[in-house]
Scaffold this motif. Structure first.
Motif, PDB file in Angstrom:
ATOM      1  N   CYS A  96     -10.230   0.122   5.281  1.00 21.84           N
ATOM      2  CA  CYS A  96      -9.637  -1.223   5.173  1.00 21.84           C
ATOM      3  C   CYS A  96     -10.321  -2.178   6.149  1.00 21.84           C
ATOM      4  CB  CYS A  96      -8.139  -1.160   5.478  1.00 21.84           C
ATOM      5  SG  CYS A  96      -7.358  -2.801   5.411  1.00 21.84           S
ATOM      6  N   ASP A  97     -10.544  -3.390   5.673  1.00 19.84           N
ATOM      7  CA  ASP A  97     -11.132  -4.429   6.537  1.00 19.84           C
ATOM      8  C   ASP A  97     -10.496  -5.777   6.195  1.00 19.84           C
ATOM      9  OD1 ASP A  97     -12.898  -5.372   8.473  1.00 19.84           O
ATOM     10  OD2 ASP A  97     -14.457  -5.817   7.002  1.00 19.84           O
ATOM     11  N   SER A  98      -9.310  -5.739   5.576  1.00 16.39           N
ATOM     12  CA  SER A  98      -8.719  -6.960   5.021  1.00 16.39           C
ATOM     13  C   SER A  98      -8.417  -8.041   6.063  1.00 16.39           C
ATOM     14  CB  SER A  98      -7.453  -6.612   4.231  1.00 16.39           C
ATOM     15  OG  SER A  98      -7.789  -5.771   3.170  1.00 16.39           O
ATOM     16  N   PRO A  99      -7.823  -7.705   7.227  1.00 12.77           N
ATOM     17  CA  PRO A  99      -7.550  -8.784   8.186  1.00 12.77           C
ATOM     18  C   PRO A  99      -8.812  -9.518   8.631  1.00 12.77           C
ATOM     19  CG  PRO A  99      -6.230  -6.860   8.711  1.00 12.77           C
ATOM     20  CD  PRO A  99      -7.221  -6.427   7.662  1.00 12.77           C
ATOM     21  N   THR A 193       0.220 -16.418   7.185  1.00  7.41           N
ATOM     22  CA  THR A 193      -0.697 -15.345   6.794  1.00  7.41           C
ATOM     23  C   THR A 193       0.137 -14.132   6.365  1.00  7.41           C
ATOM     24  OG1 THR A 193      -0.858 -14.499   9.071  1.00  7.41           O
ATOM     25  CG2 THR A 193      -2.509 -16.106   8.400  1.00  7.41           C
ATOM     26  N   VAL A 194      -0.235 -13.552   5.244  1.00  8.58           N
ATOM     27  CA  VAL A 194       0.434 -12.328   4.762  1.00  8.58           C
ATOM     28  C   VAL A 194      -0.667 -11.415   4.235  1.00  8.58           C
ATOM     29  CG1 VAL A 194       2.423 -11.451   3.492  1.00  8.58           C
ATOM     30  CG2 VAL A 194       2.134 -13.905   3.736  1.00  8.58           C
ATOM     31  N   VAL A 195      -1.009 -10.425   5.013  1.00 10.35           N
ATOM     32  CA  VAL A 195      -2.134  -9.558   4.654  1.00 10.35           C
ATOM     33  C   VAL A 195      -1.635  -8.133   4.448  1.00 10.35           C
ATOM     34  CG1 VAL A 195      -4.319  -8.584   5.487  1.00 10.35           C
ATOM     35  CG2 VAL A 195      -3.836 -11.011   5.784  1.00 10.35           C
ATOM     36  N   ALA A 196      -1.954  -7.584   3.284  1.00  6.30           N
ATOM     37  CA  ALA A 196      -1.620  -6.185   2.959  1.00  6.30           C
ATOM     38  C   ALA A 196      -0.129  -5.915   3.027  1.00  6.30           C
ATOM     39  CB  ALA A 196      -2.373  -5.234   3.906  1.00  6.30           C
ATOM     40  N   ALA A 197       0.674  -6.875   2.671  1.00  5.69           N
ATOM     41  CA  ALA A 197       2.114  -6.693   2.864  1.00  5.69           C
ATOM     42  C   ALA A 197       2.973  -7.192   1.708  1.00  5.69           C
ATOM     43  CB  ALA A 197       2.537  -7.393   4.156  1.00  5.69           C
ATOM     44  N   LEU A 198       2.371  -7.756   0.664  1.00 12.93           N
ATOM     45  CA  LEU A 198       3.177  -8.249  -0.460  1.00 12.93           C
ATOM     46  C   LEU A 198       3.319  -7.169  -1.525  1.00 12.93           C
ATOM     47  CD1 LEU A 198       1.770 -11.889  -0.956  1.00 12.93           C
ATOM     48  CD2 LEU A 198       3.895 -11.210   0.181  1.00 12.93           C
ATOM     49  N   LEU A 223      -3.224 -15.287   2.003  1.00  9.16           N
ATOM     50  CA  LEU A 223      -2.541 -14.076   1.557  1.00  9.16           C
ATOM     51  C   LEU A 223      -3.492 -13.139   0.824  1.00  9.16           C
ATOM     52  CD1 LEU A 223      -1.748 -14.115  -1.805  1.00  9.16           C
ATOM     53  CD2 LEU A 223      -0.417 -16.053  -0.995  1.00  9.16           C
ATOM     54  N   THR A 224      -3.131 -11.870   0.864  1.00  7.24           N
ATOM     55  CA  THR A 224      -3.805 -10.902  -0.002  1.00  7.24           C
ATOM     56  C   THR A 224      -2.746 -10.276  -0.889  1.00  7.24           C
ATOM     57  OG1 THR A 224      -3.546  -8.919   1.378  1.00  7.24           O
ATOM     58  CG2 THR A 224      -5.458 -10.332   1.841  1.00  7.24           C
ATOM     59  N   ILE A 225      -3.146  -9.962  -2.095  1.00 10.17           N
ATOM     60  CA  ILE A 225      -2.203  -9.370  -3.038  1.00 10.17           C
ATOM     61  C   ILE A 225      -2.992  -8.551  -4.048  1.00 10.17           C
ATOM     62  CG2 ILE A 225      -2.186 -11.433  -4.541  1.00 10.17           C
ATOM     63  CD1 ILE A 225       0.924 -10.815  -4.860  1.00 10.17           C
ATOM     64  N   LYS A 226      -2.428  -7.432  -4.447  1.00 13.33           N
ATOM     65  CA  LYS A 226      -3.131  -6.598  -5.431  1.00 13.33           C
ATOM     66  C   LYS A 226      -3.294  -7.404  -6.709  1.00 13.33           C
ATOM     67  CE  LYS A 226      -3.007  -2.000  -7.493  1.00 13.33           C
ATOM     68  NZ  LYS A 226      -4.422  -1.697  -7.368  1.00 13.33           N
ATOM     69  N   ASP A 227      -4.457  -7.299  -7.320  1.00 14.11           N
ATOM     70  CA  ASP A 227      -4.745  -8.139  -8.492  1.00 14.11           C
ATOM     71  C   ASP A 227      -3.680  -8.009  -9.580  1.00 14.11           C
ATOM     72  OD1 ASP A 227      -5.557  -5.560  -9.034  1.00 14.11           O
ATOM     73  OD2 ASP A 227      -7.591  -6.092  -9.668  1.00 14.11           O
ATOM     74  N   TYR A 272      -8.001  -6.172  -4.338  1.00 14.31           N
ATOM     75  CA  TYR A 272      -6.995  -7.199  -4.064  1.00 14.31           C
ATOM     76  C   TYR A 272      -7.625  -8.577  -4.275  1.00 14.31           C
ATOM     77  CZ  TYR A 272      -3.324  -4.284  -1.922  1.00 14.31           C
ATOM     78  OH  TYR A 272      -2.309  -3.393  -1.694  1.00 14.31           O
ATOM     79  N   GLU A 273      -6.756  -9.559  -4.363  1.00 12.14           N
ATOM     80  CA  GLU A 273      -7.227 -10.944  -4.338  1.00 12.14           C
ATOM     81  C   GLU A 273      -6.935 -11.500  -2.949  1.00 12.14           C
ATOM     82  OE1 GLU A 273      -7.726 -13.526  -7.102  1.00 12.14           O
ATOM     83  OE2 GLU A 273      -7.124 -12.354  -8.870  1.00 12.14           O
ATOM     84  N   GLY A 274      -7.882 -12.207  -2.401  1.00 10.95           N
ATOM     85  CA  GLY A 274      -7.679 -12.913  -1.147  1.00 10.95           C
ATOM     86  C   GLY A 274      -7.624 -14.399  -1.451  1.00 10.95           C
TER      87      GLY A 274
END
Ligand SMILES: C[S@@+](CC[C@H](N)C(=O)[O-])C[C@H]1O[C@@H](n2cnc3c(N)ncnc32)[C@H](O)[C@@H]1O
Length: 284
Positions: A96-99, A193-198, A223-227, A272-274
């Protein structure tokens, strides 16, 4: 660090073999030794040909007494209790490198808009042990307020990244207390900011909506969210909320990228979508 396939087909990641810094042995000495602790942890994944939904993924982790214990990935309370384990599983083993990715995308959008990062005051929803706030600080956003539903998340943030958050609330934003709402308002927040948490039994649309309502108009939403949660057939409520916000102009998208959030335990990429957007109005 080595990564091997053991006799049972499990991918095993291990440290140097040293027991120094092993949290189970009481050698954890604060943030300066987090990297050592993380290196020494031993984690094994299920066989790579086994498939789990993201809700059901798990691994086993070597304990101080020599036994191995199973952790479901969504049992964050238990994962946060062991220093370095969250980073070990999701960052070191599953890539993981999302943040960092999202902080970079955000910084890029701020530069385009000629907004000084130092003027931002971010609400970091689903803050966990503070990795996103650390990345925000690295791009110049020094005022972050964490919100998480788990006391273990705040404890881990204070233990592993002390001083990073200006404030950190533990609570459920679907039923926010008046005092907490006032406390958030006092921070004059202009970024969320909401990363890897929705989704996935984590943050529901209603909690996201409450956080969004605490951000000033013209503020930023990262935000990030699974596509799949943005697809038309989504039933979580996120597609309706976020897509409708984009369509109505309430959310003005300035960056949108598909990226690899991390690997699943079978080594397939989780896409995911950023999104980086400006808040231009309320969400339905
Ligand atoms: C995968 S972690 C992400 C942590 C952090 N954002 C990061 O990128 O490292 C998901 C976090 O969301 C939190 N969470 C789950 N449901 C929540 C809710 N309803 N309200 C606030 N936080 C929640 C979990 O406790 C956990 O800390």
């Amino acid at each position: 660090m080595t990564q091997t396939v053991n006799g049972h087909g499990a991918v095993t990641t291990s440290g140097s073999g040293s027991t120094e810094g092993d949290p189970g042995r009481g050698a954890y000495r604060g943030p300066e030794s987090l990297a050592d602790v993380r290196r020494a942890l031993r984690v094994a994944l299920p066989e790579p040909n086994s498939k789990f939904s993201q809700d059901d993924e798990w691994c086993v982790v070597a304990q101080a007494d020599g036994t191995w214990r199973e952790y479901r990935f969504h049992d964050y309370d238990q994962i946060f209790r062991m220093p370095g384990l969250y980073e070990k599983i999701f960052y070191d083993v599953l890539g993981c490198d999302s943040p960092r990715f999202m902080a970079g995308l955000f910084a890029d959008a701020l530069a385009d808009a000629r907004v000084d990062a130092a003027d931002l005051r971010a609400l970091d929803l689903g803050a966990g042990n503070g990795i996103m706030a650390e990345e925000l600080a690295a791009v110049g956003i020094a005022h972050s307020v964490g919100v998480d539903i788990l006391p273990e998340a705040r404890e881990a943030a204070e233990r592993d990244r002390p001083g990073l958050y200006a404030d950190y609330l533990v609570g459920d934003l679907t039923a926010i207390e008046a005092d907490d709402s006032k406390r958030l308002a006092g921070h004059h927040l202009n970024a969320l900011t909401v990363v890897a948490a929705l989704g996935f039994g984590d943050i529901p649309p209603a909690a996201f909506g409450t956080a969004y309502d605490h951000i000033a108009d013209g503020g930023w939403v990262v935000l990030t969210i699974k596509d799949a949660f943005l697809a038309s057939e989504d039933t979580s409520g996120f597609a309706a909320m976020i897509s409708a916000g984009m369509a109505s102009g309430a959310l003005e998208v300035v960056r949108r990228e598909r990226f690899r959030h991390r690997l699943a335990t079978d080594a397939t990429p989780l896409v995911y979508e950023g999104i980086v957007a400006r808040k231009r109005g309320p969400l339905a």
